[in-house]
Motif scaffolding. Structure first.
Motif, PDB file in Angstrom:
ATOM      1  N   VAL A  16      -5.491  -5.660  -4.033  1.00 53.65           N
ATOM      2  CA  VAL A  16      -4.824  -4.482  -3.464  1.00 53.65           C
ATOM      3  C   VAL A  16      -4.905  -3.316  -4.436  1.00 53.65           C
ATOM      4  O   VAL A  16      -4.909  -3.504  -5.654  1.00 53.65           O
ATOM      5  CB  VAL A  16      -3.346  -4.773  -3.107  1.00 53.65           C
ATOM      6  N   ARG A  17      -4.970  -2.106  -3.853  1.00 50.23           N
ATOM      7  CA  ARG A  17      -4.929  -0.902  -4.678  1.00 50.23           C
ATOM      8  C   ARG A  17      -3.470  -0.548  -4.915  1.00 50.23           C
ATOM      9  O   ARG A  17      -2.647  -0.577  -3.992  1.00 50.23           O
ATOM     10  CB  ARG A  17      -5.643   0.256  -3.970  1.00 50.23           C
ATOM     11  N   SER A  18      -3.159  -0.207  -6.144  1.00 50.38           N
ATOM     12  CA  SER A  18      -1.763   0.060  -6.499  1.00 50.38           C
ATOM     13  C   SER A  18      -1.740   1.020  -7.683  1.00 50.38           C
ATOM     14  O   SER A  18      -2.692   1.077  -8.474  1.00 50.38           O
ATOM     15  CB  SER A  18      -1.110  -1.268  -6.886  1.00 50.38           C
ATOM     16  N   TRP A  19      -0.663   1.764  -7.808  1.00 52.08           N
ATOM     17  CA  TRP A  19      -0.438   2.496  -9.050  1.00 52.08           C
ATOM     18  C   TRP A  19       0.044   1.511 -10.094  1.00 52.08           C
ATOM     19  O   TRP A  19       0.855   0.625  -9.780  1.00 52.08           O
ATOM     20  CB  TRP A  19       0.641   3.572  -8.863  1.00 52.08           C
ATOM     21  N   ALA A  26       3.167 -10.179  -8.410  1.00 47.84           N
ATOM     22  CA  ALA A  26       3.269  -9.063  -9.361  1.00 47.84           C
ATOM     23  C   ALA A  26       2.457  -7.861  -8.874  1.00 47.84           C
ATOM     24  O   ALA A  26       1.904  -7.110  -9.686  1.00 47.84           O
ATOM     25  CB  ALA A  26       2.825  -9.526 -10.744  1.00 47.84           C
ATOM     26  N   GLN A  27       2.372  -7.686  -7.593  1.00 49.61           N
ATOM     27  CA  GLN A  27       1.614  -6.557  -7.037  1.00 49.61           C
ATOM     28  C   GLN A  27       2.305  -6.055  -5.785  1.00 49.61           C
ATOM     29  O   GLN A  27       3.029  -6.783  -5.113  1.00 49.61           O
ATOM     30  CB  GLN A  27       0.177  -6.970  -6.713  1.00 49.61           C
ATOM     31  N   ARG A  28       2.061  -4.754  -5.476  1.00 52.19           N
ATOM     32  CA  ARG A  28       2.578  -4.184  -4.244  1.00 52.19           C
ATOM     33  C   ARG A  28       1.509  -3.241  -3.708  1.00 52.19           C
ATOM     34  O   ARG A  28       1.207  -2.220  -4.344  1.00 52.19           O
ATOM     35  CB  ARG A  28       3.886  -3.432  -4.515  1.00 52.19           C
ATOM     36  N   TRP A  29       0.952  -3.592  -2.578  1.00 49.04           N
ATOM     37  CA  TRP A  29      -0.118  -2.803  -1.987  1.00 49.04           C
ATOM     38  C   TRP A  29       0.348  -1.359  -1.750  1.00 49.04           C
ATOM     39  O   TRP A  29       1.366  -1.135  -1.092  1.00 49.04           O
ATOM     40  CB  TRP A  29      -0.557  -3.452  -0.676  1.00 49.04           C
ATOM     41  N   GLY A  30      -0.355  -0.394  -2.340  1.00 51.85           N
ATOM     42  CA  GLY A  30      -0.008   1.023  -2.188  1.00 51.85           C
ATOM     43  C   GLY A  30       1.251   1.435  -2.927  1.00 51.85           C
ATOM     44  O   GLY A  30       1.674   2.584  -2.837  1.00 51.85           O
ATOM     45  N   GLY A  31       1.858   0.515  -3.663  1.00 52.09           N
ATOM     46  CA  GLY A  31       3.099   0.815  -4.372  1.00 52.09           C
ATOM     47  C   GLY A  31       2.860   1.002  -5.871  1.00 52.09           C
ATOM     48  O   GLY A  31       1.761   1.354  -6.302  1.00 52.09           O
ATOM     49  N   LEU A  32       3.912   0.729  -6.628  1.00 52.88           N
ATOM     50  CA  LEU A  32       3.859   0.967  -8.066  1.00 52.88           C
ATOM     51  C   LEU A  32       4.175  -0.330  -8.814  1.00 52.88           C
ATOM     52  O   LEU A  32       5.236  -0.928  -8.597  1.00 52.88           O
ATOM     53  CB  LEU A  32       4.905   2.025  -8.444  1.00 52.88           C
ATOM     54  N   ALA A  33       3.239  -0.739  -9.663  1.00 54.90           N
ATOM     55  CA  ALA A  33       3.494  -1.884 -10.539  1.00 54.90           C
ATOM     56  C   ALA A  33       3.898  -1.320 -11.901  1.00 54.90           C
ATOM     57  O   ALA A  33       3.188  -0.486 -12.460  1.00 54.90           O
ATOM     58  CB  ALA A  33       2.252  -2.747 -10.662  1.00 54.90           C
ATOM     59  N   VAL A  34       5.042  -1.774 -12.402  1.00 52.49           N
ATOM     60  CA  VAL A  34       5.509  -1.302 -13.714  1.00 52.49           C
ATOM     61  C   VAL A  34       5.092  -2.327 -14.762  1.00 52.49           C
ATOM     62  O   VAL A  34       5.606  -3.448 -14.778  1.00 52.49           O
ATOM     63  CB  VAL A  34       7.044  -1.159 -13.740  1.00 52.49           C
TER      64      VAL A  34
END
Ligand SMILES: Cc1cc2nc3c(=O)[nH]c(=O)nc-3n(C[C@H](O)[C@H](O)[C@H](O)COP(=O)(O)OP(=O)(O)OC[C@H]3O[C@@H](n4cnc5c(N)ncnc54)[C@H](O)[C@@H]3O)c2cc1C
Length: 463
Positions: A30-33, A71-79
Protein backbone atom coordinates in the motif's frame (compact mmCIF):
# COMPACT_ATOMS: atom_id res chain seq x y z
CA UNK A 1 -10.95 14.15 12.19
CA UNK A 2 -8.95 17.13 10.92
CA UNK A 3 -10.38 19.34 8.21
CA UNK A 4 -8.19 18.46 5.22
CA UNK A 5 -8.73 21.79 3.47
CA UNK A 6 -7.38 23.87 6.33
CA UNK A 7 -4.27 21.80 7.03
CA UNK A 8 -1.27 24.01 7.84
CA UNK A 9 1.82 23.39 5.75
CA UNK A 10 4.76 21.66 7.44
CA UNK A 11 2.76 20.66 10.50
CA UNK A 12 4.74 17.46 10.68
CA UNK A 13 8.30 18.23 11.80
CA UNK A 14 10.82 15.67 10.53
CA UNK A 15 10.98 13.74 7.25
CA UNK A 16 7.65 12.76 5.63
CA UNK A 17 7.75 10.60 2.50
CA UNK A 18 5.35 8.58 0.39
CA UNK A 19 6.36 4.93 0.58
CA UNK A 20 5.07 1.53 -0.44
CA UNK A 21 4.56 -0.48 2.73
CA UNK A 22 3.90 -4.15 3.28
CA UNK A 23 4.32 -6.74 6.01
CA UNK A 24 7.33 -8.96 6.56
CA UNK A 25 5.69 -11.75 4.59
CA UNK A 26 4.76 -9.46 1.66
CA UNK A 27 1.01 -9.33 1.15
CA UNK A 28 -0.86 -6.17 0.28
CA UNK A 29 1.48 -3.38 -0.82
CA UNK A 30 0.00 0.00 0.00
CA UNK A 31 1.02 3.59 -0.61
CA UNK A 32 1.22 5.56 2.60
CA UNK A 33 2.85 8.61 4.10
CA UNK A 34 5.69 7.68 6.42
CA UNK A 35 6.65 10.33 8.98
CA UNK A 36 9.66 10.16 11.27
CA UNK A 37 9.24 12.71 14.08
CA UNK A 38 12.63 13.51 15.61
CA UNK A 39 11.39 13.51 19.22
CA UNK A 40 8.24 13.10 21.34
CA UNK A 41 7.51 16.87 21.27
CA UNK A 42 7.45 16.89 17.46
CA UNK A 43 5.23 13.81 17.52
CA UNK A 44 2.73 15.46 19.89
CA UNK A 45 2.69 18.72 17.92
CA UNK A 46 2.25 16.95 14.60
CA UNK A 47 -0.64 14.82 15.82
CA UNK A 48 -2.35 17.87 17.31
CA UNK A 49 -2.11 19.64 13.94
CA UNK A 50 -4.86 19.50 11.35
CA UNK A 51 -2.52 18.13 8.72
CA UNK A 52 -4.47 16.48 5.92
CA UNK A 53 -2.15 13.47 5.99
CA UNK A 54 -3.74 12.41 9.29
CA UNK A 55 -7.19 12.17 7.72
CA UNK A 56 -7.23 8.51 6.62
CA UNK A 57 -5.83 7.24 9.89
CA UNK A 58 -2.51 7.08 11.70
CA UNK A 59 -0.61 4.03 12.88
CA UNK A 60 2.77 3.57 14.55
CA UNK A 61 5.40 1.56 12.71
CA UNK A 62 8.58 0.03 14.09
CA UNK A 63 10.75 -2.31 12.01
CA UNK A 64 7.84 -3.71 9.98
CA UNK A 65 8.61 -7.24 11.22
CA UNK A 66 4.94 -8.05 11.80
CA UNK A 67 4.01 -10.42 9.01
CA UNK A 68 0.77 -8.88 7.74
CA UNK A 69 -0.85 -5.44 7.60
CA UNK A 70 -0.63 -4.36 11.26
CA UNK A 71 1.84 -1.50 10.75
CA UNK A 72 0.42 0.14 7.64
CA UNK A 73 -2.59 2.22 6.62
CA UNK A 74 -3.46 2.53 2.96
CA UNK A 75 -3.45 6.25 2.04
CA UNK A 76 -2.86 7.15 5.69
CA UNK A 77 0.11 8.05 7.84
CA UNK A 78 2.58 5.61 9.37
CA UNK A 79 4.51 7.15 12.27
CA UNK A 80 7.99 5.70 12.39
CA UNK A 81 9.44 5.33 15.88
CA UNK A 82 13.00 5.52 14.53
CA UNK A 83 13.56 8.96 16.12
CA UNK A 84 12.64 7.75 19.63
CA UNK A 85 16.09 6.59 20.65
CA UNK A 86 16.57 7.14 24.40
CA UNK A 87 18.40 4.26 26.09
CA UNK A 88 19.55 4.45 29.70
CA UNK A 89 20.09 1.60 32.09
CA UNK A 90 20.20 1.39 35.87
CA UNK A 91 22.85 -1.33 36.25
CA UNK A 92 22.03 -1.93 39.92
CA UNK A 93 18.25 -2.25 39.66
CA UNK A 94 18.32 -3.79 36.17
CA UNK A 95 15.76 -1.33 34.81
CA UNK A 96 16.14 0.03 31.27
CA UNK A 97 14.46 3.26 30.22
CA UNK A 98 14.07 3.11 26.47
CA UNK A 99 12.56 5.04 23.62
CA UNK A 100 10.04 3.03 21.59
CA UNK A 101 12.32 3.03 18.54
CA UNK A 102 15.21 1.26 20.29
CA UNK A 103 15.84 -2.17 18.77
CA UNK A 104 15.98 -5.27 20.92
CA UNK A 105 19.44 -5.95 19.52
CA UNK A 106 20.60 -2.59 20.95
CA UNK A 107 18.91 -3.18 24.28
CA UNK A 108 20.39 -6.68 24.50
CA UNK A 109 23.91 -5.41 23.94
CA UNK A 110 23.57 -2.60 26.47
CA UNK A 111 22.03 -4.97 29.02
CA UNK A 112 24.56 -7.77 28.53
CA UNK A 113 27.45 -5.34 29.05
CA UNK A 114 26.09 -4.77 32.59
CA UNK A 115 25.24 -8.40 33.42
CA UNK A 116 21.56 -8.32 32.42
CA UNK A 117 19.42 -9.83 29.67
CA UNK A 118 16.07 -8.91 28.08
CA UNK A 119 13.77 -11.46 29.73
CA UNK A 120 11.54 -12.12 26.68
CA UNK A 121 12.78 -12.06 23.09
CA UNK A 122 11.09 -13.24 19.89
CA UNK A 123 12.76 -15.12 17.02
CA UNK A 124 14.36 -11.94 15.69
CA UNK A 125 16.42 -9.25 17.40
CA UNK A 126 15.46 -6.66 14.76
CA UNK A 127 12.24 -5.37 16.30
CA UNK A 128 11.56 -2.21 18.26
CA UNK A 129 10.55 -1.93 21.90
CA UNK A 130 7.30 -0.28 20.71
CA UNK A 131 6.56 -3.24 18.44
CA UNK A 132 7.38 -5.69 21.25
CA UNK A 133 4.85 -4.01 23.55
CA UNK A 134 2.14 -3.45 20.93
CA UNK A 135 2.25 -7.14 19.91
CA UNK A 136 2.93 -8.29 23.50
CA UNK A 137 5.49 -10.62 22.06
CA UNK A 138 6.36 -14.00 23.52
CA UNK A 139 9.62 -15.91 23.48
CA UNK A 140 10.57 -19.55 23.85
CA UNK A 141 10.23 -19.18 27.64
CA UNK A 142 6.58 -18.15 27.96
CA UNK A 143 5.94 -20.80 30.62
CA UNK A 144 8.42 -19.19 33.02
CA UNK A 145 8.65 -15.53 31.94
CA UNK A 146 5.27 -14.72 30.37
CA UNK A 147 5.17 -12.10 27.64
CA UNK A 148 7.27 -8.97 27.07
CA UNK A 149 4.43 -6.93 28.59
CA UNK A 150 4.90 -8.67 31.94
CA UNK A 151 8.27 -6.90 32.25
CA UNK A 152 7.09 -3.40 31.32
CA UNK A 153 6.99 -1.31 34.51
CA UNK A 154 5.71 1.93 32.98
CA UNK A 155 5.04 3.19 29.50
CA UNK A 156 4.71 6.61 27.92
CA UNK A 157 1.76 6.67 25.51
CA UNK A 158 0.85 9.55 23.25
CA UNK A 159 -2.93 9.40 23.03
CA UNK A 160 -5.26 10.81 20.38
CA UNK A 161 -5.96 13.95 22.44
CA UNK A 162 -2.26 14.85 22.12
CA UNK A 163 -1.49 14.04 25.76
CA UNK A 164 1.61 12.08 26.72
CA UNK A 165 0.41 9.76 29.49
CA UNK A 166 2.62 7.84 31.90
CA UNK A 167 0.84 4.52 32.39
CA UNK A 168 1.41 1.77 34.94
CA UNK A 169 0.00 -1.77 34.97
CA UNK A 170 -2.87 -0.54 37.19
CA UNK A 171 -4.25 1.60 34.29
CA UNK A 172 -6.81 -0.11 32.01
CA UNK A 173 -5.21 1.78 29.10
CA UNK A 174 -1.87 0.14 29.94
CA UNK A 175 -3.44 -3.33 29.58
CA UNK A 176 -5.21 -2.28 26.38
CA UNK A 177 -1.88 -1.06 24.94
CA UNK A 178 -0.06 -4.32 25.76
CA UNK A 179 -0.94 -6.37 22.67
CA UNK A 180 -3.13 -3.47 21.44
CA UNK A 181 -1.46 -3.41 17.99
CA UNK A 182 -0.78 0.35 18.09
CA UNK A 183 -4.49 1.18 18.24
CA UNK A 184 -4.46 2.99 21.59
CA UNK A 185 -1.77 5.51 20.63
CA UNK A 186 1.93 5.81 19.94
CA UNK A 187 4.15 4.25 22.58
CA UNK A 188 6.95 6.74 23.12
CA UNK A 189 8.99 5.14 25.88
CA UNK A 190 8.95 2.37 28.44
CA UNK A 191 10.72 1.14 31.53
CA UNK A 192 11.63 -2.51 31.19
CA UNK A 193 12.72 -4.80 34.03
CA UNK A 194 15.68 -6.89 32.87
CA UNK A 195 16.72 -10.32 34.15
CA UNK A 196 20.15 -10.96 35.70
CA UNK A 197 22.55 -12.85 33.43
CA UNK A 198 26.22 -13.15 34.35
CA UNK A 199 26.89 -14.22 30.75
CA UNK A 200 24.74 -14.12 27.59
CA UNK A 201 25.19 -17.84 27.29
CA UNK A 202 22.79 -20.78 27.19
CA UNK A 203 23.20 -24.45 28.10
CA UNK A 204 21.13 -26.25 25.48
CA UNK A 205 19.63 -29.75 25.47
CA UNK A 206 18.73 -31.08 22.01
CA UNK A 207 16.59 -34.06 20.99
CA UNK A 208 15.72 -35.16 17.48
CA UNK A 209 12.10 -36.37 17.38
CA UNK A 210 10.42 -38.64 14.84
CA UNK A 211 6.78 -37.62 15.29
CA UNK A 212 4.56 -34.81 16.54
CA UNK A 213 3.75 -36.79 19.68
CA UNK A 214 7.46 -37.05 20.43
CA UNK A 215 7.77 -33.30 19.92
CA UNK A 216 5.00 -32.63 22.47
CA UNK A 217 6.70 -35.01 24.94
CA UNK A 218 10.15 -33.49 24.46
CA UNK A 219 8.73 -30.00 25.00
CA UNK A 220 7.25 -31.21 28.31
CA UNK A 221 10.46 -32.94 29.46
CA UNK A 222 12.66 -31.61 32.28
CA UNK A 223 15.21 -29.01 31.32
CA UNK A 224 15.67 -25.31 30.70
CA UNK A 225 12.77 -22.88 30.26
CA UNK A 226 13.56 -21.75 26.68
CA UNK A 227 11.76 -24.50 24.73
CA UNK A 228 11.04 -24.82 21.06
CA UNK A 229 10.47 -27.49 18.43
CA UNK A 230 11.47 -26.91 14.85
CA UNK A 231 9.37 -29.26 12.70
CA UNK A 232 10.05 -30.73 9.28
CA UNK A 233 6.57 -31.18 7.80
CA UNK A 234 7.71 -31.99 4.26
CA UNK A 235 9.52 -35.22 5.07
CA UNK A 236 8.05 -38.21 3.24
CA UNK A 237 8.42 -40.15 6.52
CA UNK A 238 5.88 -37.90 8.27
CA UNK A 239 6.43 -35.03 10.71
CA UNK A 240 9.74 -35.00 12.54
CA UNK A 241 11.83 -32.31 14.14
CA UNK A 242 14.40 -31.02 16.57
CA UNK A 243 13.48 -29.93 20.11
CA UNK A 244 15.71 -27.72 22.23
CA UNK A 245 15.40 -26.79 25.91
CA UNK A 246 17.82 -24.13 27.05
CA UNK A 247 18.72 -22.36 30.30
CA UNK A 248 20.84 -19.32 31.00
CA UNK A 249 24.26 -20.28 32.32
CA UNK A 250 24.29 -18.90 35.84
CA UNK A 251 28.01 -18.50 36.58
CA UNK A 252 31.51 -19.19 35.31
CA UNK A 253 31.48 -22.31 37.52
CA UNK A 254 28.49 -23.51 35.49
CA UNK A 255 30.79 -23.83 32.47
CA UNK A 256 30.32 -20.27 31.26
CA UNK A 257 33.69 -18.59 31.57
CA UNK A 258 34.17 -15.18 29.98
CA UNK A 259 31.69 -14.45 27.22
CA UNK A 260 31.59 -11.13 25.36
CA UNK A 261 28.40 -9.08 25.62
CA UNK A 262 28.21 -9.34 21.82
CA UNK A 263 27.09 -12.98 22.24
CA UNK A 264 23.72 -11.60 23.35
CA UNK A 265 23.06 -10.85 19.68
CA UNK A 266 24.06 -12.36 16.37
CA UNK A 267 25.50 -10.67 13.27
CA UNK A 268 23.95 -10.55 9.80
CA UNK A 269 26.25 -12.66 7.65
CA UNK A 270 24.55 -12.66 4.25
CA UNK A 271 21.72 -10.90 2.44
CA UNK A 272 19.32 -12.30 -0.14
CA UNK A 273 19.72 -10.16 -3.31
CA UNK A 274 16.79 -7.87 -4.25
CA UNK A 275 15.86 -9.95 -7.28
CA UNK A 276 16.00 -13.72 -7.24
CA UNK A 277 14.43 -16.09 -9.76
CA UNK A 278 10.72 -16.52 -9.13
CA UNK A 279 9.95 -19.89 -7.63
CA UNK A 280 13.50 -20.47 -6.37
CA UNK A 281 11.95 -21.90 -3.24
CA UNK A 282 10.02 -25.11 -3.95
CA UNK A 283 8.83 -27.94 -1.71
CA UNK A 284 11.67 -30.10 -3.09
CA UNK A 285 14.31 -27.51 -2.15
CA UNK A 286 12.86 -27.07 1.33
CA UNK A 287 12.55 -30.85 1.78
CA UNK A 288 16.26 -31.24 1.06
CA UNK A 289 17.23 -28.33 3.34
CA UNK A 290 15.02 -29.71 6.13
CA UNK A 291 16.57 -33.16 5.81
CA UNK A 292 20.06 -31.64 6.06
CA UNK A 293 19.05 -29.68 9.17
CA UNK A 294 17.44 -32.73 10.77
CA UNK A 295 20.39 -35.07 10.22
CA UNK A 296 22.95 -32.40 11.17
CA UNK A 297 21.31 -32.01 14.60
CA UNK A 298 22.46 -34.29 17.41
CA UNK A 299 20.12 -37.20 18.27
CA UNK A 300 20.44 -36.36 21.99
CA UNK A 301 22.79 -33.76 23.40
CA UNK A 302 22.93 -32.16 26.85
CA UNK A 303 24.28 -28.82 28.11
CA UNK A 304 25.91 -27.65 24.88
CA UNK A 305 27.06 -24.04 25.46
CA UNK A 306 25.71 -21.63 22.83
CA UNK A 307 25.59 -17.82 22.74
CA UNK A 308 22.20 -16.31 23.53
CA UNK A 309 21.99 -14.47 20.18
CA UNK A 310 22.88 -17.36 17.84
CA UNK A 311 20.43 -19.67 19.63
CA UNK A 312 17.53 -17.22 19.85
CA UNK A 313 17.79 -15.55 16.44
CA UNK A 314 18.89 -18.19 13.91
CA UNK A 315 17.12 -16.48 10.98
CA UNK A 316 18.79 -13.11 11.56
CA UNK A 317 22.04 -14.22 9.94
CA UNK A 318 20.37 -13.94 6.53
CA UNK A 319 19.03 -10.45 5.83
CA UNK A 320 15.85 -10.01 3.77
CA UNK A 321 15.16 -13.76 3.70
CA UNK A 322 11.46 -13.32 2.71
CA UNK A 323 12.70 -12.36 -0.78
CA UNK A 324 13.35 -16.06 -1.33
CA UNK A 325 9.59 -16.56 -1.58
CA UNK A 326 9.49 -14.41 -4.72
CA UNK A 327 7.06 -11.55 -5.42
CA UNK A 328 3.95 -13.31 -4.11
CA UNK A 329 5.56 -13.74 -0.69
CA UNK A 330 4.31 -15.89 2.14
CA UNK A 331 2.12 -15.67 5.18
CA UNK A 332 2.55 -16.98 8.64
CA UNK A 333 -0.35 -18.73 10.30
CA UNK A 334 0.18 -18.83 14.07
CA UNK A 335 -2.36 -20.24 16.45
CA UNK A 336 -2.55 -20.94 20.18
CA UNK A 337 -4.73 -23.76 21.52
CA UNK A 338 -5.38 -24.94 25.09
CA UNK A 339 -3.72 -27.99 26.65
CA UNK A 340 -5.37 -31.17 25.40
CA UNK A 341 -6.02 -29.72 21.93
CA UNK A 342 -2.95 -31.33 20.37
CA UNK A 343 -5.15 -33.19 17.87
CA UNK A 344 -6.46 -29.84 16.59
CA UNK A 345 -2.94 -28.92 15.54
CA UNK A 346 -2.71 -32.21 13.64
CA UNK A 347 -6.10 -31.51 12.03
CA UNK A 348 -4.80 -28.10 10.86
CA UNK A 349 -1.84 -29.79 9.19
CA UNK A 350 -4.23 -32.24 7.50
CA UNK A 351 -6.39 -29.39 6.17
CA UNK A 352 -3.32 -27.66 4.74
CA UNK A 353 -1.99 -30.87 3.22
CA UNK A 354 -5.39 -31.54 1.57
CA UNK A 355 -5.23 -28.03 0.10
CA UNK A 356 -1.74 -28.70 -1.29
CA UNK A 357 -0.38 -25.87 0.81
CA UNK A 358 3.23 -26.76 1.64
CA UNK A 359 4.55 -25.69 5.05
CA UNK A 360 8.06 -24.33 4.56
CA UNK A 361 8.76 -23.54 8.21
CA UNK A 362 6.99 -24.87 11.31
CA UNK A 363 7.66 -24.02 14.93
CA UNK A 364 5.88 -25.47 17.98
CA UNK A 365 6.15 -24.04 21.50
CA UNK A 366 4.37 -24.41 24.82
CA UNK A 367 2.64 -21.48 26.51
CA UNK A 368 2.05 -20.78 30.20
CA UNK A 369 -1.04 -18.98 31.56
CA UNK A 370 -2.45 -15.89 29.80
CA UNK A 371 -1.91 -12.43 31.28
CA UNK A 372 -4.40 -9.65 32.06
CA UNK A 373 -4.18 -7.80 28.73
CA UNK A 374 -7.42 -8.39 26.76
CA UNK A 375 -5.75 -8.66 23.34
CA UNK A 376 -2.60 -10.50 24.40
CA UNK A 377 -2.21 -13.59 22.22
CA UNK A 378 -0.71 -16.31 24.46
CA UNK A 379 -3.06 -18.64 26.34
CA UNK A 380 -1.98 -21.72 28.25
CA UNK A 381 -1.32 -24.66 25.96
CA UNK A 382 0.49 -24.85 22.63
CA UNK A 383 1.35 -22.48 19.84
CA UNK A 384 2.12 -23.54 16.28
CA UNK A 385 3.51 -21.13 13.66
CA UNK A 386 3.53 -22.14 9.99
CA UNK A 387 5.13 -20.28 7.05
CA UNK A 388 3.13 -20.87 3.86
CA UNK A 389 3.82 -19.54 0.36
CA UNK A 390 0.90 -17.36 -0.72
CA UNK A 391 0.79 -18.65 -4.27
CA UNK A 392 -1.23 -21.73 -3.28
CA UNK A 393 -4.77 -21.04 -4.67
CA UNK A 394 -6.64 -23.10 -2.06
CA UNK A 395 -4.90 -21.44 0.89
CA UNK A 396 -7.54 -18.83 1.85
CA UNK A 397 -10.33 -21.43 2.08
CA UNK A 398 -8.05 -23.82 3.96
CA UNK A 399 -7.19 -21.14 6.52
CA UNK A 400 -10.88 -20.38 7.03
CA UNK A 401 -11.39 -24.06 7.85
CA UNK A 402 -8.36 -24.03 10.17
CA UNK A 403 -9.82 -20.99 11.95
CA UNK A 404 -13.05 -22.90 12.56
CA UNK A 405 -11.07 -25.72 14.17
CA UNK A 406 -9.17 -23.23 16.33
CA UNK A 407 -12.38 -21.51 17.48
CA UNK A 408 -13.99 -24.86 18.35
CA UNK A 409 -10.94 -25.68 20.46
CA UNK A 410 -11.06 -22.34 22.33
CA UNK A 411 -7.91 -21.07 20.63
CA UNK A 412 -6.92 -17.94 18.69
CA UNK A 413 -4.67 -16.59 15.97
CA UNK A 414 -1.84 -14.10 16.56
CA UNK A 415 -2.75 -10.66 15.22
CA UNK A 416 0.87 -9.72 14.68
CA UNK A 417 1.20 -12.50 12.11
CA UNK A 418 -2.28 -12.33 10.64
CA UNK A 419 -3.33 -11.44 7.11
CA UNK A 420 -6.58 -13.30 6.65
CA UNK A 421 -8.82 -13.64 9.73
CA UNK A 422 -12.45 -12.54 9.44
CA UNK A 423 -14.04 -10.11 11.96
CA UNK A 424 -16.61 -12.60 13.33
CA UNK A 425 -13.92 -15.24 13.76
CA UNK A 426 -11.66 -12.83 15.58
CA UNK A 427 -14.31 -11.93 18.13
CA UNK A 428 -15.01 -15.62 18.71
CA UNK A 429 -11.30 -16.12 19.38
CA UNK A 430 -10.82 -13.14 21.72
CA UNK A 431 -13.69 -13.19 24.25
CA UNK A 432 -12.49 -9.92 25.85
CA UNK A 433 -12.46 -8.02 22.55
CA UNK A 434 -15.42 -5.76 23.41
CA UNK A 435 -13.81 -4.85 26.75
CA UNK A 436 -10.69 -3.80 24.82
CA UNK A 437 -12.76 -1.89 22.26
CA UNK A 438 -14.51 0.11 25.00
CA UNK A 439 -11.20 1.22 26.53
CA UNK A 440 -9.77 1.96 23.09
CA UNK A 441 -12.77 3.93 21.86
CA UNK A 442 -12.82 6.01 25.07
CA UNK A 443 -9.19 6.95 24.46
CA UNK A 444 -9.73 7.64 20.75
CA UNK A 445 -13.36 8.63 20.13
CA UNK A 446 -12.67 10.12 16.69
CA UNK A 447 -10.82 7.03 15.45
CA UNK A 448 -7.41 8.60 14.76
CA UNK A 449 -5.51 5.32 15.13
CA UNK A 450 -6.25 2.95 12.26
CA UNK A 451 -4.27 0.26 10.49
CA UNK A 452 -5.23 -1.95 7.58
CA UNK A 453 -5.33 -4.87 10.01
CA UNK A 454 -7.70 -2.94 12.29
CA UNK A 455 -10.11 -2.10 9.46
CA UNK A 456 -9.93 -5.56 7.88
CA UNK A 457 -10.67 -7.39 11.12
CA UNK A 458 -13.13 -4.89 12.58
CA UNK A 459 -10.91 -4.05 15.57
CA UNK A 460 -11.65 -0.41 14.74
CA UNK A 461 -14.58 0.73 12.63
CA UNK A 462 -13.87 2.33 9.24
CA UNK A 463 -15.22 5.88 9.14
C1 LIG B 1 11.85 -13.85 12.02
C2 LIG B 1 10.77 -13.39 12.95
C3 LIG B 1 10.55 -14.09 14.12
C4 LIG B 1 9.55 -13.68 15.00
N1 LIG B 1 9.36 -14.39 16.14
C5 LIG B 1 8.41 -14.01 17.02
C6 LIG B 1 8.23 -14.69 18.25
O1 LIG B 1 8.93 -15.66 18.54
N2 LIG B 1 7.30 -14.22 19.12
C7 LIG B 1 6.54 -13.13 18.84
O2 LIG B 1 5.70 -12.76 19.68
N3 LIG B 1 6.68 -12.46 17.68
C8 LIG B 1 7.60 -12.87 16.78
N4 LIG B 1 7.77 -12.18 15.61
C9 LIG B 1 6.88 -11.04 15.34
C10 LIG B 1 7.46 -9.73 15.85
O3 LIG B 1 8.11 -9.89 17.07
C11 LIG B 1 6.31 -8.74 16.07
O4 LIG B 1 5.54 -8.62 14.92
C12 LIG B 1 6.79 -7.36 16.51
O5 LIG B 1 5.67 -6.58 16.86
C13 LIG B 1 7.53 -6.63 15.38
O6 LIG B 1 8.06 -5.41 15.89
P1 LIG B 1 8.35 -4.20 14.89
O7 LIG B 1 9.17 -3.20 15.61
O8 LIG B 1 8.88 -4.70 13.61
O9 LIG B 1 6.88 -3.63 14.74
P2 LIG B 1 5.98 -3.42 13.41
O10 LIG B 1 5.92 -4.68 12.63
O11 LIG B 1 6.43 -2.21 12.71
O12 LIG B 1 4.56 -3.15 14.12
C14 LIG B 1 3.89 -4.22 14.76
C15 LIG B 1 2.71 -3.64 15.55
O13 LIG B 1 3.21 -2.82 16.59
C16 LIG B 1 2.68 -1.51 16.50
N5 LIG B 1 3.73 -0.58 16.93
C17 LIG B 1 5.02 -0.54 16.52
N6 LIG B 1 5.65 0.47 17.15
C18 LIG B 1 4.75 1.06 17.96
C19 LIG B 1 4.78 2.18 18.85
N7 LIG B 1 5.88 2.91 19.08
N8 LIG B 1 3.64 2.52 19.49
C20 LIG B 1 2.48 1.82 19.32
N9 LIG B 1 2.40 0.77 18.50
C21 LIG B 1 3.52 0.39 17.83
C22 LIG B 1 2.30 -1.34 15.05
O14 LIG B 1 1.28 -0.37 14.90
C23 LIG B 1 1.82 -2.74 14.69
O15 LIG B 1 0.48 -2.90 15.10
C24 LIG B 1 8.75 -12.55 14.70
C25 LIG B 1 8.98 -11.84 13.52
C26 LIG B 1 9.97 -12.26 12.65
C27 LIG B 1 10.21 -11.48 11.38
Amino acid sequence: MPDADRAPARALRGPVRVRTLHGWGGGDRVRSWVWRPPDPAALAAGLASRDRRLARGVIARGMGRSYGDAAQRWGGLAVSSAGLRELTLDPVAGIARVGAGVLLTELLRAAAAQGWIVPVVPGTQFITVGGAIASDIHGKNHGSAGTFGAHVRTLGLLTADGELRDLTPADPLFSATIGGMGLTGVIVSAQIALAPAPAPLLAVDTDRVDSLDDAFSALRADGGPHRVAWLDLLSRRGPRGVVTRARMVSSAADGGGPMPAAAATTPVRLAVPPVIPSGALTPAVIRAANAARFWRSPRHERDALIGFGPHMFPLDGLAAWPRMYGPSGFLQYQVAVPPGAERVLEAILEVLAAADAPVYLAVLKDFGPANAAPLSFPIEGWTLALDLPRRCPALPAALDRCDELVVEAGGRIYLSKDSHVRPATLSAMYPRLSEWQTIRDDADPAGLWRSDLAIRTGLVSDR
